[in-house]
Design a protein around this motif. Structure first.
Motif, PDB file in Angstrom:
ATOM      1  N   PRO A 184       0.845  -1.202   0.000  1.00  0.00           N
ATOM      2  CA  PRO A 184       0.000   0.000   0.000  1.00  0.00           C
ATOM      3  C   PRO A 184       0.879   1.251   0.000  1.00  0.00           C
ATOM      4  O   PRO A 184       1.819   1.351   0.800  1.00  0.00           O
ATOM      5  CB  PRO A 184      -0.795  -0.126   1.306  1.00  0.00           C
ATOM      6  N   TRP A 241       0.575   4.091   1.240  1.00  0.00           N
ATOM      7  CA  TRP A 241       0.676   4.765   2.532  1.00  0.00           C
ATOM      8  C   TRP A 241       1.735   4.116   3.417  1.00  0.00           C
ATOM      9  O   TRP A 241       2.422   4.810   4.191  1.00  0.00           O
ATOM     10  CB  TRP A 241      -0.678   4.796   3.243  1.00  0.00           C
ATOM     11  N   HIS A 292       3.834   0.349  -6.686  1.00  0.00           N
ATOM     12  CA  HIS A 292       3.107   0.858  -5.526  1.00  0.00           C
ATOM     13  C   HIS A 292       4.057   1.507  -4.506  1.00  0.00           C
ATOM     14  O   HIS A 292       3.779   2.589  -3.984  1.00  0.00           O
ATOM     15  CB  HIS A 292       2.317  -0.267  -4.864  1.00  0.00           C
ATOM     16  N   GLY A 341       4.805   5.785  -3.457  1.00  0.00           N
ATOM     17  CA  GLY A 341       4.866   6.377  -2.126  1.00  0.00           C
ATOM     18  C   GLY A 341       6.203   7.032  -1.827  1.00  0.00           C
ATOM     19  O   GLY A 341       6.266   8.088  -1.195  1.00  0.00           O
ATOM     20  N   PRO A 347      -7.337  -1.585  -1.256  1.00  0.00           N
ATOM     21  CA  PRO A 347      -7.288  -0.520  -0.254  1.00  0.00           C
ATOM     22  C   PRO A 347      -8.079  -0.825   1.008  1.00  0.00           C
ATOM     23  O   PRO A 347      -7.724  -0.366   2.098  1.00  0.00           O
ATOM     24  CB  PRO A 347      -7.852   0.692  -0.999  1.00  0.00           C
ATOM     25  N   ARG A 361      -2.361   5.255   8.384  1.00  0.00           N
ATOM     26  CA  ARG A 361      -2.994   4.938   7.091  1.00  0.00           C
ATOM     27  C   ARG A 361      -3.836   6.112   6.589  1.00  0.00           C
ATOM     28  O   ARG A 361      -3.723   6.521   5.426  1.00  0.00           O
ATOM     29  CB  ARG A 361      -3.846   3.682   7.250  1.00  0.00           C
ATOM     30  N   ASP A 362      -4.673   6.668   7.454  1.00  0.00           N
ATOM     31  CA  ASP A 362      -5.507   7.800   7.049  1.00  0.00           C
ATOM     32  C   ASP A 362      -4.660   9.031   6.736  1.00  0.00           C
ATOM     33  O   ASP A 362      -4.918   9.749   5.763  1.00  0.00           O
ATOM     34  CB  ASP A 362      -6.506   8.140   8.157  1.00  0.00           C
ATOM     35  N   THR A 398      -2.529   8.344   3.265  1.00  0.00           N
ATOM     36  CA  THR A 398      -3.213   7.938   2.031  1.00  0.00           C
ATOM     37  C   THR A 398      -3.512   9.181   1.204  1.00  0.00           C
ATOM     38  O   THR A 398      -4.025  10.173   1.730  1.00  0.00           O
ATOM     39  CB  THR A 398      -4.515   7.179   2.331  1.00  0.00           C
ATOM     40  N   ARG A 399      -3.182   9.148  -0.086  1.00  0.00           N
ATOM     41  CA  ARG A 399      -3.420  10.266  -0.987  1.00  0.00           C
ATOM     42  C   ARG A 399      -4.654   9.999  -1.839  1.00  0.00           C
ATOM     43  O   ARG A 399      -4.965   8.846  -2.159  1.00  0.00           O
ATOM     44  CB  ARG A 399      -2.220  10.477  -1.910  1.00  0.00           C
ATOM     45  N   ASP A 417      -4.143   7.679  -4.945  1.00  0.00           N
ATOM     46  CA  ASP A 417      -3.477   6.376  -4.834  1.00  0.00           C
ATOM     47  C   ASP A 417      -4.260   5.251  -5.515  1.00  0.00           C
ATOM     48  O   ASP A 417      -3.728   4.532  -6.358  1.00  0.00           O
ATOM     49  CB  ASP A 417      -3.265   6.010  -3.355  1.00  0.00           C
ATOM     50  N   SER A 461     -11.510   3.718  -4.850  1.00  0.00           N
ATOM     51  CA  SER A 461     -11.019   4.681  -3.860  1.00  0.00           C
ATOM     52  C   SER A 461     -11.626   4.410  -2.489  1.00  0.00           C
ATOM     53  O   SER A 461     -12.736   3.873  -2.376  1.00  0.00           O
ATOM     54  CB  SER A 461     -11.354   6.106  -4.294  1.00  0.00           C
ATOM     55  N   ARG A 462     -10.898   4.838  -1.459  1.00  0.00           N
ATOM     56  CA  ARG A 462     -11.440   4.752  -0.118  1.00  0.00           C
ATOM     57  C   ARG A 462     -12.520   5.829   0.049  1.00  0.00           C
ATOM     58  O   ARG A 462     -12.391   6.921  -0.500  1.00  0.00           O
ATOM     59  CB  ARG A 462     -10.354   4.993   0.920  1.00  0.00           C
TER      60      ARG A 462
END
Length: 289
Positions: free
Chosen positions: A89, A91, A119, A123, A227, A271-272, A275-276, A279, A287-288
């Motif tokens: 990930p 992040w 990935h 980052g 994600p 993580r929050d 995270t971009r 990503d 997406s989240r």
């Protein structure tokens, strides 16, 4: 003589051309395994994944120490063929980059030698002016280079930063420690600390500077990044500073006056925070929220 019908990145299998005495079957041989076409020049094909003393050009079959190995088959490699492709990930990569710069503010370049689909590189670019990307497998424009093979032509970087194949972790530690200019950072399961055999590697041969365990889970799935995925595995960044950076400053002192790796946990909500918005879209996943 016509050029072989292969392209860089194709996987080829070579076997011993001479049958065993009294048998129509070809004997087992170290070359009877998949290799990767690295370069084509005229009627020659150079392959990767061969032990050093077997390296040679393929000309209507591989000639090495007087033994001929015909090319039996070839097919285009895809990420699905890579048994060790577990995307990091972004992040989690940023968490590593953040910590590296905290320990070594003068770091300017990084080499990701098991980059997969990029990935981790995505980052790390937030923290390093230059990020070299290579892998033993061809993905999307990365340099094809087997990190555990010869170092000829390998990038030179301040830091080597990667999520190594699990079954090659020890090789990545030794080679990363040798090749990095300033430090090495590997994202691995915390179980990498286990085993009697690895103890000497982490305390004497390549003294580990810090372990940075994630308080949150870092989900990794074979062949894809999810994600919103989950995992029971417990990951940490393992960090080695080269002697010139005085790593003992960050290590823990033992009652007998010795030094062992220090611990610096990566806290919840990382993580929050790291995270971009782009990503997930960059790698073709949802997406989240």
């Amino acid at each position: 003589m016509s050029a072989p019908p292969f392209q860089p990145g194709d996987r080829v299998r070579l076997v011993d051309a001479s049958p065993a005495p009294g048998s129509k079957r070809r004997p087992a041989h170290p070359m009877d395994r998949d290799l990767i076409v690295a370069r084509i020049s005229g009627d020659s094909v150079e392959v990767r994944g061969v032990p050093g003393f077997w390296r040679a050009a393929v000309r209507e079959g591989l000639m090495a120490r007087g033994v001929s190995f015909p090319l039996l088959s070839a097919h285009r490699v895809s990420p699905d063929d890579d048994e060790d492709f577990y995307p990091t990930p972004p992040w989690a990569a940023r968490a590593g980059g953040e910590r590296i710069l905290a320990l070594d503010p003068r770091a300017r370049s990084a080499w990701e030698p098991a980059c997969g689909a990029g990935h981790m590189v995505h980052g790390l670019t937030d923290y390093f002016a230059v990020v070299h990307a290579s892998d033993a497998w061809p993905y999307d424009g990365n340099r094809i280079l087997d990190f555990t093979g010869p170092a000829d032509g390998a990038p030179r970087a301040d830091w080597i930063v990667t999520n190594p194949p699990f079954n090659q972790a020890e090789a990545f530690i030794r080679l990363g420690w040798e090749r990095a200019r300033r430090g090495l950072a590997l994202l691995m399961k915390i179980s990498a600390l286990e085993s009697v055999g690895r103890h000497g590697l982490l305390t004497c041969d390549c003294p580990l500077t810090m372990v940075m365990p994630f308080a949150e889970r870092v989900p990794m799935h074979k062949g894809r990044w999810e994600p919103e995925g989950s995992t029971a595995a417990f990951y940490a960044w393992f960090v080695w500073l080269k002697p010139a950076l005085r790593p003992e400053r960050f290590m823990a002192r033992t009652p007998d006056g010795g030094r062992v790796a220090g611990t610096w946990p990566i806290p919840p909500k990382t993580r929050d925070r790291l995270t971009r918005p782009d990503d997930a879209g960059r790698f073709g996943v949802g997406s989240r929220p």
